[in-house]
Enzyme design. Structure first.
Site, PDB file in Angstrom:
ATOM      1  N   LYS A  75       0.862  -1.187   0.000  1.00  0.00           N
ATOM      2  CA  LYS A  75       0.000   0.000   0.000  1.00  0.00           C
ATOM      3  C   LYS A  75       0.900   1.239   0.000  1.00  0.00           C
ATOM      4  O   LYS A  75       1.913   1.261   0.709  1.00  0.00           O
ATOM      5  CB  LYS A  75      -0.888  -0.031   1.244  1.00  0.00           C
ATOM      6  CG  LYS A  75      -1.893   1.120   1.337  1.00  0.00           C
ATOM      7  CD  LYS A  75      -2.788   0.977   2.579  1.00  0.00           C
ATOM      8  CE  LYS A  75      -3.890   2.024   2.626  1.00  0.00           C
ATOM      9  NZ  LYS A  75      -4.783   1.848   3.793  1.00  0.00           N
ATOM     10  N   SER A 150      -9.821   1.912   2.796  1.00  0.00           N
ATOM     11  CA  SER A 150      -8.955   2.710   1.968  1.00  0.00           C
ATOM     12  C   SER A 150      -7.919   1.903   1.194  1.00  0.00           C
ATOM     13  O   SER A 150      -7.345   2.406   0.227  1.00  0.00           O
ATOM     14  CB  SER A 150      -8.212   3.729   2.845  1.00  0.00           C
ATOM     15  OG  SER A 150      -7.381   3.064   3.777  1.00  0.00           O
ATOM     16  N   SER A 174     -10.090  -0.654   6.925  1.00  0.00           N
ATOM     17  CA  SER A 174      -9.476  -0.537   5.596  1.00  0.00           C
ATOM     18  C   SER A 174      -8.729  -1.747   5.072  1.00  0.00           C
ATOM     19  O   SER A 174      -8.309  -1.740   3.917  1.00  0.00           O
ATOM     20  CB  SER A 174      -8.540   0.663   5.557  1.00  0.00           C
ATOM     21  OG  SER A 174      -9.290   1.830   5.374  1.00  0.00           O
TER      22      SER A 174
HETATM   23  N1  GLN Z   1     -13.474   4.034   6.270  1.00  0.00           N
HETATM   24  C1  GLN Z   1     -12.868   4.495   7.489  1.00  0.00           C
HETATM   25  C2  GLN Z   1     -12.472   5.927   7.359  1.00  0.00           C
HETATM   26  O1  GLN Z   1     -12.773   6.500   6.366  1.00  0.00           O
HETATM   27  C3  GLN Z   1     -11.691   3.645   7.852  1.00  0.00           C
HETATM   28  C4  GLN Z   1     -10.524   3.904   6.992  1.00  0.00           C
HETATM   29  C5  GLN Z   1      -9.318   3.111   7.411  1.00  0.00           C
HETATM   30  O2  GLN Z   1      -9.434   2.066   8.040  1.00  0.00           O
HETATM   31  N2  GLN Z   1      -8.153   3.630   7.078  1.00  0.00           N
HETATM   32  O3  GLN Z   1     -11.872   6.488   8.201  1.00  0.00           O
END
Ligand code: GLN
Length: 483
Positions: A75, A150, A174
């Protein structure tokens, strides 16, 4: 059918193919399919072939490490020495990391080959990968749909066979949510299990790195390489790391699995519920005992998370000021202009929304009403899990309330987007490990099931997922368009 890491290791060990050959295959698949999917921000072809050549030399000596010669992707939130590390943001579009994140270093030391850096929501803020400066990622099962976020690039790359495995990070879901939406296996370990050193910070008390792969057995290998104490991360745990692969084959007879009634209530698409119930029946057949439990404060997890995560991100992202890292505006007239325009140009809309809300929540006069209150609720959510683990070994539920939605369907409605993480976010607040594995399809799109463990019980999550994958083949399915 795309290969698993386990199969690649066997193929390399038996001399069926070399690391250079298999790396070239993946680079070729990336060149062919990435234009349609957009899962890679950077492809590190030269570095990959150089690492693969070195891996082949090690293999020839007959002394390979855990991942010697296995290609994979990171990532773009993990710092990679000498390689662009953008975090999905214009702010870091010109940032070449001067060192490797600990997780990257450990995976490299285990012998893996880096294919490239995957697309993601900007600074890991999002559930659909639509917040990336580099454009959205398409779901390989249906390119009109989101891959989740994400870590959407990593999940889509593994699902489409552009990499056999990839790293991700999980602050509120995420890893697990995109794993579910793309039909792959992903595990978020216990907070402190994988070092956060060199992971660009979003919510420091919530962030954890972990792997995506096609199977639990592959995740066991990746997690083994990534885990362990790191003196450079003050929240890293010195709890000994289990031998995940060695524990995979233990049966699940007599294992007590709890189903939280709040996870199977209103809000869950009934078609997903049916798919998950079929998977639960399979685990029952394998000898697990299924019990009803309650996590009564589940409804508080999203509001609590969005105070804590925004407060922490407003502090973490203050370092991007146009002076030390990344984007700097043209011709600033003075220091204030430099800060304002560099940040104004460098950050996207969702990141700005969160910095504003977080700054507000932490400001004098509001701290007690928001941040302190959220910390109190966080403790109640954690206590719910501790009470549940007094009577069960493991908790099971859906990973997401619905399958992958259409690109654009929720972009104007942040609250509906935030609700995607209703079943995943409370684990980050509590610091617990969670794994998502594919258990079927609805409308041709994958359904994920989540296993939640007690602290440092990753081995058990992997073991239960592995057992299920011995008697099912959902994890082996691949989207036809990318086969
Ligand atoms: N969807 C969640 C957010 O927007 C979690 C994102 C994540 O785990 N980085 O914060």
């Amino acid at each position: 059918m795309p290969m698993t890491v386990t199969e690649i290791r066997q193929g390399l060990a038996s001399g069926q193919f070399s690391s250079v050959e298999i790396t070239r295959d993946y680079l070729q698949r990336i060149a062919q399919h990435n234009p349609a999917l957009n899962c890679f921000i950077s492809v590190t072809e030269d570095l990959a072939l150089q690492q693969a050549g070195a891996a082949d030399a090690l293999l020839a000596q007959g002394n390979p490490g855990l991942l010697t010669g296995v290609p994979l992707a990171h990532k773009d939130l993990f710092c990679t020495d000498g390689v662009k590390t953008s975090c999905g943001s214009r702010m870091l579009d010109n940032f070449i990391a001067p060192y490797d994140a600990t997780a990257v270093e450990r995976i490299r030391d285990a012998g893996a080959v880096m294919l490239g850096k995957t697309n993601m929501d900007e600074f890991a803020m999002g559930s659909s990968n639509e917040n990336s400066w580099y454009g959205n990622v398409a779901n390989p099962w249906n390119t009109a749909h989101v891959p989740g976020g994400s870590s959407g690039g990593s999940a889509a790359a593994v699902a489409a066979g552009l990499a056999p495995a990839a790293t991700g990070t999980d602050t509120g879901g995420s890893i697990r949510q995109p794993a579910a939406l793309c039909g792959v296996t992903g595990i978020k370990p216990t907070y402190g299990r994988v070092s956060r050193y060199g992971m660009i910070a979003f919510g420091s008390s919530l962030d954890q790195g972990g792997p995506f792969a096609r199977s639990a057995a592959d995740c066991a290998l990746l997690l083994q390489a990534m885990s362990g104490f790191d003196a450079r991360d003050s929240t890293s745990s010195d709890t000994p790391v289990d031998d995940y692969s060695a524990r995979l084959e233990q049966g699940i007879e007599g294992l007590k699995i709890g189903l939280p009634k709040e996870y199977f209530a209103e809000g869950l698409d009934s078609r997903l519920a049916r798919v998950i119930e079929t998977a639960i029946d399979e685990l029952r057949k394998q000898g697990a005992e299924i019990l009803d439990i309650s996590l009564p404060n589940t409804h508080l997890s999203i509001p609590t998370y969005y105070v804590v995560a925004m407060a922490e991100c407003s502090s973490n992202l203050s370092r991007f000021d146009g002076v030390r890292f990344g984007h700097r505006c043209e011709n600033p007239v003075d220091l204030e202009d430099l800060y304002k325009r560099s940040r104004g140009e460098g950050f996207g809309a969702e990141v700005k929304r969160r910095i504003l809300i977080g700054t507000y929540a932490l400001s004098a006069g509001y701290y007690d009403a928001y941040y302190l209150k959220a910390q109190q609720l966080r403790r109640m959510i954690k206590n719910d899990f501790q009470t549940a683990f007094d009577s069960v070994d493991l908790i099971l539920g859906p990973t997401t309330p619905e399958v992958a939605f259409k690109i654009g369907a929720k972009t104007d409605d942040p609250v509906s987007m935030y609700l995607q993480d209703i079943y995943t976010i409370s684990l980050n607040l509590a610091g617990l490990p969670g794994l998502s594995l594919p258990v079927g399809f609805v409308d041709g799109l994958p359904v994920g099931m989540q296993l939640i463990g007690n602290y440092f019980d990753e081995a058990r999550l992997l073991q239960v997922a592995h057992r299920y994958q011995q008697v099912s083949d959902w994890h082996l399915q691949a989207p036809e368009a990318f086969s």
